[in-house]
Design a protein around this motif. Structure first.
Motif, PDB file in Angstrom:
ATOM      1  N   HIS A  70      52.572  49.362  37.587  1.00 48.63           N
ATOM      2  CA  HIS A  70      52.049  48.030  37.897  1.00 48.63           C
ATOM      3  C   HIS A  70      51.486  47.356  36.651  1.00 48.63           C
ATOM      4  O   HIS A  70      51.024  48.021  35.733  1.00 48.63           O
ATOM      5  N   LYS A  95      44.733  49.395  44.804  1.00 48.01           N
ATOM      6  CA  LYS A  95      46.167  49.287  45.063  1.00 48.01           C
ATOM      7  C   LYS A  95      47.019  49.766  43.897  1.00 48.01           C
ATOM      8  O   LYS A  95      48.234  49.919  44.039  1.00 48.01           O
ATOM      9  N   LEU A 115      39.537  45.629  43.978  1.00 48.12           N
ATOM     10  CA  LEU A 115      40.722  45.359  44.802  1.00 48.12           C
ATOM     11  C   LEU A 115      41.983  45.837  44.104  1.00 48.12           C
ATOM     12  O   LEU A 115      42.886  46.400  44.717  1.00 48.12           O
ATOM     13  N   THR A 158      54.841  35.885  39.537  1.00 52.00           N
ATOM     14  CA  THR A 158      55.112  35.990  40.976  1.00 52.00           C
ATOM     15  C   THR A 158      56.515  35.517  41.362  1.00 52.00           C
ATOM     16  O   THR A 158      56.791  35.289  42.534  1.00 52.00           O
ATOM     17  N   ALA A 218      40.342  35.158  33.948  1.00 52.65           N
ATOM     18  CA  ALA A 218      41.195  35.446  35.111  1.00 52.65           C
ATOM     19  C   ALA A 218      41.897  36.781  34.961  1.00 52.65           C
ATOM     20  O   ALA A 218      42.287  37.170  33.857  1.00 52.65           O
ATOM     21  N   LEU A 219      42.029  37.452  36.090  1.00 54.84           N
ATOM     22  CA  LEU A 219      42.752  38.724  36.146  1.00 54.84           C
ATOM     23  C   LEU A 219      43.494  38.740  37.477  1.00 54.84           C
ATOM     24  O   LEU A 219      42.887  38.542  38.529  1.00 54.84           O
ATOM     25  N   VAL A 220      44.806  38.938  37.435  1.00 52.77           N
ATOM     26  CA  VAL A 220      45.624  38.906  38.648  1.00 52.77           C
ATOM     27  C   VAL A 220      46.446  40.180  38.759  1.00 52.77           C
ATOM     28  O   VAL A 220      47.100  40.586  37.802  1.00 52.77           O
ATOM     29  N   GLY A 221      46.450  40.786  39.930  1.00 51.30           N
ATOM     30  CA  GLY A 221      47.316  41.943  40.095  1.00 51.30           C
ATOM     31  C   GLY A 221      46.972  42.724  41.347  1.00 51.30           C
ATOM     32  O   GLY A 221      46.127  42.286  42.124  1.00 51.30           O
ATOM     33  N   PRO A 222      47.565  43.870  41.540  1.00 54.27           N
ATOM     34  CA  PRO A 222      48.613  44.463  40.706  1.00 54.27           C
ATOM     35  C   PRO A 222      49.964  43.790  40.973  1.00 54.27           C
ATOM     36  O   PRO A 222      50.288  43.488  42.111  1.00 54.27           O
ATOM     37  N   LEU A 223      50.747  43.593  39.912  1.00 50.50           N
ATOM     38  CA  LEU A 223      52.023  42.899  40.036  1.00 50.50           C
ATOM     39  C   LEU A 223      53.179  43.826  39.652  1.00 50.50           C
ATOM     40  O   LEU A 223      52.983  44.840  38.992  1.00 50.50           O
ATOM     41  N   GLY A 224      54.369  43.411  40.048  1.00 52.18           N
ATOM     42  CA  GLY A 224      55.578  44.179  39.736  1.00 52.18           C
ATOM     43  C   GLY A 224      55.756  45.338  40.694  1.00 52.18           C
ATOM     44  O   GLY A 224      54.895  45.627  41.523  1.00 52.18           O
ATOM     45  N   ASP A 283      53.648  32.976  35.518  1.00 54.16           N
ATOM     46  CA  ASP A 283      52.929  33.196  36.778  1.00 54.16           C
ATOM     47  C   ASP A 283      52.947  34.660  37.217  1.00 54.16           C
ATOM     48  O   ASP A 283      52.004  35.133  37.834  1.00 54.16           O
TER      49      ASP A 283
END
Ligand code: FAD
Ligand code: FAD
Ligand code: SF4
Ligand code: SF4
Ligand code: FES
Lengths: 487, 280
Positions: free
Chosen positions: B32, B27, B23, B221, B84-90, B219
Motif C-alpha cells: 500500500h 488497514k 485509520l 484514486t 494532508a495524508l491520504v491512504g492506504p491506496l493501491g 489524486d
C-alpha cells in the motif's frame, strides 16, 4: 376581459425585448488573467432586468428549474429593491444560488420555458439569481436558518460535490448530525477542481462550505471511502444511520490512439485538477507543475473542453484549438461558453478527429495527426454521425494536448461494496429518491446519472435528503409502535 | 492535519517519519502507499507505507530527498504536522506461497521491500534478499531486512560494503544456480532503471517478476489518468491498477520518459525553495 388580463395586456406593450447585458471583462484583457469574466449586475441593472418579468399567473419558468425555485417570487422582490429577501426566497429551494446563478445552463432550463422567450429574450433568471446571492454575501447579510433540535441520528455523506453539500445542508437543519467524507484536501468536488476560477471563483465555493460548517456540518478531508473507511464500516461500526454517496463521475476517457502516453498529453481531469485544485497556475508559488503549451489542442466540444481551452490560453498559450469531430451546431458546450471562447480567440477545428500523436526525443508531444470528417446519418443520440473522409489527413504542430471527451464512473468505491446494484456503465442504480439496492444507502449526482449538471446533482441531493428523513422517521415510528406492542 | 511522531535522517538524504494515522494503520498492508502533502501550497506525492503499527496507530514512511516536496518533508520534525495524508491506496501485494522468493531492493526500494518480505516469510516462503546501494554510507535498514530474510546479500556500486556491483548480478547468479527451480517469484523495487534491468535479468529464466512502479501521481484514486503506464500493451493506472505490475510486461522506457515530464519545473521549484530557506 377581466381587469387582470387587461392589465397584463397593457404591460405586454412595455416589454423590453432583450436582456440587460451583464458587464464583463474585455476579452483581450481577460484572456491573460484568471479573474472572473462577468462582473455581475449592479443593483440598478438588476432592478431593470427584474422589471422585465411579467409575473405570469402560470409561471412556466418554475417547472424548468430542477429544484423549482419560486422564480417570479424572488424576481418581484428584486424589482422592489428587497435583494436580501430575494436571496432568502431562492434559498428556500436552492442552498447554492451564487454557484447556480453562475454555472447553471439556464438557457436549457428555467429560461428556455420563460413566457417571454416565445417572442423575445427570456428574463435573465440566472443573472438575477447570482445578483441576489452576491448581494447578500458581499454585504454580510447571510443569516443561519433555524435548526431543529438534535434528533440523535447520524448521517455520513461521501463526497463534497454539489450533491453531497445539498444533502448535508438539508439534513443538518432537520436536527441530524452530519459528517461529509471527502477524498481531496478541499471541498466542492468539480466546483473546486473542475470549473476554473474565471468562471466560478473558489472563494465563493469556500464561503458556501463555511456556511454549512457554521450550521454544524463536520468535514473530514483526505478520506477515500472504500479505502480508508468502507461504507459497511460507516453503517455498522461507526454508528451512522444512513449513508449518501455523491462521489461524482471521476474516471477519464482517453482516445485510445497511438502516442497518447506522451508527456504533455493530459486528460481534462488532470489538467484542470492541476490548475484549479493544486493551483499550478500559480507555480512556482505553489509547488505543483503543469505543462504550459504554446500551441494547444483540446479534443472535445463540451463545457469541459471550453474550460480547458480557456485555461490553456490564460497559462500563456498563443494558439489554442478546439478539435471536435462534429460541426458547430452539435457542440455540446453551453452557447455562452462557446461565445466566450470565441471572443477570447480560441480556434475551432470542427469536423476533425485526431488519429495519432508524435513525440520528440524527450517523449513530449510535438505533433498531432488529424482526419477530416463529414456528417452522415443521425445516430442514436439524434445527432448526425461523424464519418471519416478517406485519405483526408492533416497535422498540427502542438506542445500540449488535452483530452476532454468525457468520462465514466469511478469504480473505487462501488467495487468495495457488496449488494450495490450498478448499471452496465458502472453507475449506481438509484430510484427517483436516490434509494439504492443497498440498505440505508442513498446515492445521487454524477455517480448515478453520469456527467450531468450542478443543479441536477443538487436536485438529486434534495430528494435523497427528504427521503432519508422520511425513512428514518418512519422507522422510528415503527420501532416505537412495535416496542409498545411487544410490551 | 497529521501529527509527526518521530522523524530522523537514517543516512544522508534518506529520512524516516512515523506518523499518527490510526485509520490508515488499521488497514495498511504490504504494498500500500499513501499520498502526502507537506503544506497547503505543496504538491501531492506518493510514498510507500514502509511499516505500520496497528496497536499504536502509526505508520512509517521512508523517503529520499530528490526535490522540493521531499526536501520540505525532510525539514519537518516530530510534533509538527503534515497538511494532508491520504491512504492506504493501491492494491496490496499478493502474499502467496512461491517456495523461495528473491527480494531485490535498490536504494530507497528497501523501504517498500521490507514489509512484503516480512509477510512472504510469515507465509512460509524462504526469502533471499538482495539489497543494493551506491555506497556503504547510503545503506539503511540492513538489520530489519536481514531479520526477515533467510539469506541477505548486500551490494554497493563502489564496493565499499558487501559485493561490488549492481543488484542484478547476484540475482542472475542465484537464478543460474537454482537448478531445482525453487525460486517461484522475484520482487524488484527501486529506481525504474534498476527494475528494468532486474526484469531483463529474470526474463530468460521465466521467473515471475513483480515490480512497483513509481509514476507521477496527482489524486491517487483513478480520477486523473496522470499515472498511466503501459503494461502488456494496455494502458493502466498505477494508482488503482497497481502499483505492482509484472516487470516483464512494463514499458520501462515510457515510464522513465513520463517521470521526466516536469524536469525543468522541478529544478525551478527546488532552486526557488532553497533560496527561500537560505541554502542547506
Ligand atoms: C470542467 C467541468 C466543467 C463543468 N461545468 C459545468 C457548468 O458550467 N454547469 C453545470 O451545471 N455543470 C458543469 N459541470 C458538471 C458538474 O460539475 C457536475 O455534474 C457536478 O459537479 C456533479 O456533482 P456531484 O456532487 O455528483 O459530484 P462531484 O462534483 O464530482 O463531486 C464528487 C466529490 O466526491 C469526492 N469523492 C470521489 N470519490 C470519493 C471517495 N471514494 N471517498 C470520498 N470522496 C470521494 C470527489 O473528490 C469530489 O469532491 C462541469 C464539469 C466539469 C468537469
Ligand atoms: C506508488 C509510489 C510509491 C513511492 N514510494 C516511495 C517511497 O517509499 N520513498 C521514496 O523516497 N519515494 C517513493 N516514491 C517516489 C516519490 O513519490 C518521489 O520521489 C517524489 O514524488 C519526489 O517529489 P519531489 O517534489 O521531492 O521531487 P521532484 O523534484 O518533484 O521530482 C523528482 C522526481 O520524482 C518524481 N515525481 C515528482 N512528482 C511526483 C509525484 N507527484 N508523484 C510521483 N512521483 C513524482 C519524478 O520522477 C521526478 O522526476 C514512490 C512513488 C510511487 C508512485
Ligand atoms: S437554479 Fe438554475 S435552473 Fe433553477 S432558477 Fe436558478 S439558474 Fe434557473
Ligand atoms: S416565465 Fe418568465 S416572465 Fe413569466 S414569471 Fe417566469 S421569469 Fe417571469
Ligand atoms: S494519480 Fe490520478 S489516476 Fe492515478
Amino acid at each position: 376581459m377581466s381587469g387582470n388580463e387587461k392589465k397584463a395586456k397593457k404591460e405586454k406593450k412595455k416589454i423590453i425585448p432583450k436582456k440587460n447585458p451583464m458587464p464583463e471583462q474585455d476579452p483581450k484583457v481577460r484572456r491573460h488573467n484568471f479573474e472572473e469574466v462577468p462582473y455581475g449586475y449592479t443593483p440598478e441593472l438588476a432592478q431593470k432586468e427584474a422589471e422585465r418579468c411579467i409575473m405570469c399567473k402560470k409561471p412556466l419558468c418554475i417547472d424548468g428549474c430542477p429544484v423549482n425555485i419560486d422564480i417570479p417570487g424572488f424576481i418581484k422582490m428584486i424589482a422592489e429593491g428587497d435583494y436580501v429577501g430575494a436571496a432568502r426566497k431562492i434559498k428556500e429551494e436552492n442552498c447554492l444560488p451564487a454557484i447556480c446563478g453562475r454555472v447553471c445552463p439556464q438557457e436549457t432550463q428555467c429560461e428556455i420555458v420563460c413566457t417571454l422567450a416565445k417572442k423575445f429574450e427570456p428574463v435573465a433568471i440566472g443573472r438575477l439569481e447570482r445578483f441576489a446571492a452576491d448581494y447578500e454575501r458581499d454585504n454580510n447579510l447571510i443569516e443561519l436558518p433555524k435548526k431543529l433540535p438534535p434528533n440523535g441520528r447520524k448521517i455520513a455523506v461521501v463526497g463534497s460535490g454539489p450533491a453531497g453539500l445539498t444533502v448535508a445542508g438539508d439534513l443538518i437543519v432537520l436536527g441530524y448530525e452530519v459528517t461529509i467524507y471527502e477524498a481531496f484536501h478541499k471541498p466542492g468536488g468539480v466546483l473546486m477542481y473542475g470549473i476554473p476560477e474565471f468562471r466560478l471563483p473558489k472563494k465563493i465555493v469556500e464561503e458556501e462550505v463555511d456556511y454549512l460548517k457554521k450550521l454544524g456540518v463536520t468535514l473530514e478531508f483526505n478520506q477515500v471511502i472504500g479505502k480508508s473507511i468502507t461504507v459497511d464500516e460507516l453503517l455498522k461500526d461507526m454508528g451512522y444511520n444512513a449513508v449518501f454517496i455523491g462521489v461524482g463521475a471521476g474516471l477519464p476517457s482517453f482516445l485510445g490512439i497511438p502516442g497518447e502516453e506522451l508527456g504533455g498529453v493530459y486528460s481534462a481531469n488532470e489538467y484542470l485538477t492541476r490548475s484549479n485544485l493544486m493551483k499550478a497556475f500559480l507555480f512556482p508559488e505553489y509547488d505543483t507543475p503543469i505543462v504550459r503549451g504554446r500551441t494547444v489542442c483540446v479534443v472535445g466540444g463540451g463545457n469541459v473542453a471550453m474550460d480547458a481551452a480557456r485555461t490553456a490560453l490564460r497559462l500563456g498559450a498563443e494558439n489554442v484549438y478546439i478539435v471536435y469531430r462534429r460541426s458547430r451546431t452539435e457542440l455540446p458546450a453551453r452557447e455562452e461558453e462557446i461565445h466566450h471562447a470565441e471572443e477570447e480567440g480560441i480556434i475551432f477545428k470542427l469536423l476533425t478527429n485526431p488519429v495519432e500523436m508524435y513525440g520528440d526525443e524527450r517523449g513530449m508531444v510535438k505533433r498531432i495527426k488529424c482526419q477530416e470528417m463529414e456528417l452522415g446519418e443521425p445516430d442514436e443520440s439524434g445527432r448526425r454521425r461523424p464519418v471519416p473522409k478517406e485519405g483526408c489527413y492533416f497535422t498540427i504542430d502542438t506542445d500540449l494536448v488535452i483530452i476532454a471527451i468525457g468520462g465514466q464512473a469511478n469504480p473505487l468505491l462501488t467495487k468495495s461494496m457488496q449488494g450495490l446494484e450498478l448499471n452496465k456503465w458502472g453507475n449506481i442504480v438509484a430510484d427517483e429518491n436516490g434509494r439504492t439496492s443497498a440498505e440505508r444507502v442513498w446515492a445521487g449526482g454524477d455517480i448515478v446519472t453520469g456527467s450531468a449538471t450542478v443543479i441536477e446533482a443538487m436536485g438529486a441531493g434534495k430528494k435523497a435528503a427528504a427521503d432519508i428523513h422520511k425513512y428514518l422517521s418512519d422507522k422510528e415510528k415503527q420501532e416505537s409502535v412495535s416496542w409498545k406492542v411487544s410490551n | 492535519m497529521t501529527r509527526i511522531i518521530e522523524k530522523r535522517e537514517l543516512v544522508k538524504d534518506i529520512h524516516e517519519m512515523v506518523l499518527a494515522a490510526p485509520l490508515i494503520a488499521a488497514k495498511a498492508q504490504p504494498g500500500h502507499f499513501v499520498l502526502v502533502m507537506p503544506e497547503e501550497k505543496g504538491e501531492r506525492i506518493p510514498l510507500t507505507i514502509a511499516d505500520y503499527d496497528r496497536d499504536n496507530g502509526t505508520i512509517t514512511l521512508i523517503f529520499m530527498v530528490v526535490g522540493t516536496t521531499t526536501m520540505k518533508l525532510s525539514r519537518l520534525n516530530a510534533s509538527e504536522n503534515l497538511y494532508a495524508l491520504v491512504g492506504p491506496l493501491g492494491h496490496p501485494s499478493e502474499i502467496e506461497d512461491h517456495g523461495t522468493v528473491a527480494m531485490v531492493a535498490g536504494g530507497i526500494g528497501t523501504a517498500p521491500i521490507y514489509p512484503i518480505a516480512r509477510s512472504l516469510r510469515e507465509r512460509g516462503n524462504r526469502v533471499i534478499s538482495i539489497q543494493g546501494a551506491r555506497r556503504e554510507d547510503l545503506l539503511f535498514w540492513t538489520e530489519q531486512l536481514a531479520s526477515v530474510s533467510d539469506e541477505h546479500i548486500i551490494t554497493t556500486d563502489d564496493g565499499s560494503f558487501g559485493r561490488k556491483g549492481l543488484v542484478s548480478e547476484p540475482l542472475k547468479e542465484i537464478l543460474e544456480n537454482d537448478k531445482e527451480k525453487r525460486i517461484g517469484c522475484v520482487y524488484a523495487i527501486g529506481p525504474a532503471i534498476m527494475m528494468k534491468f532486474c526484469s531483463l535479468t529474470t526474463k530468460p529464466f521465466g521467473v515471475k517478476t513483480i515490480t512497483s512502479l513509481n509514476s507521477v501521481m496527482v489524486d491517487g484514486t483513478g480520477m486523473c489518468g496522470g499515472c498511466r503506464v503501459n503494461v502488456g500493451g494496455k494502458t493502466l493506472f498505477t494508482c488503482v491498477d497497481g502499483p505492482e505490475f509484472d516487470g516483464h510486461l512494463v514499458d520501462w522506457d515510457l515510464l522513465m520518459d513520463r517521470q521526466k515530464i516536469y524536469l525543468k519545473e522541478e529544478k525551478c521549484s527546488l532552486d526557488r525553495y532553497m533560496e527561500e530557506v537560505g541554502g542547506k
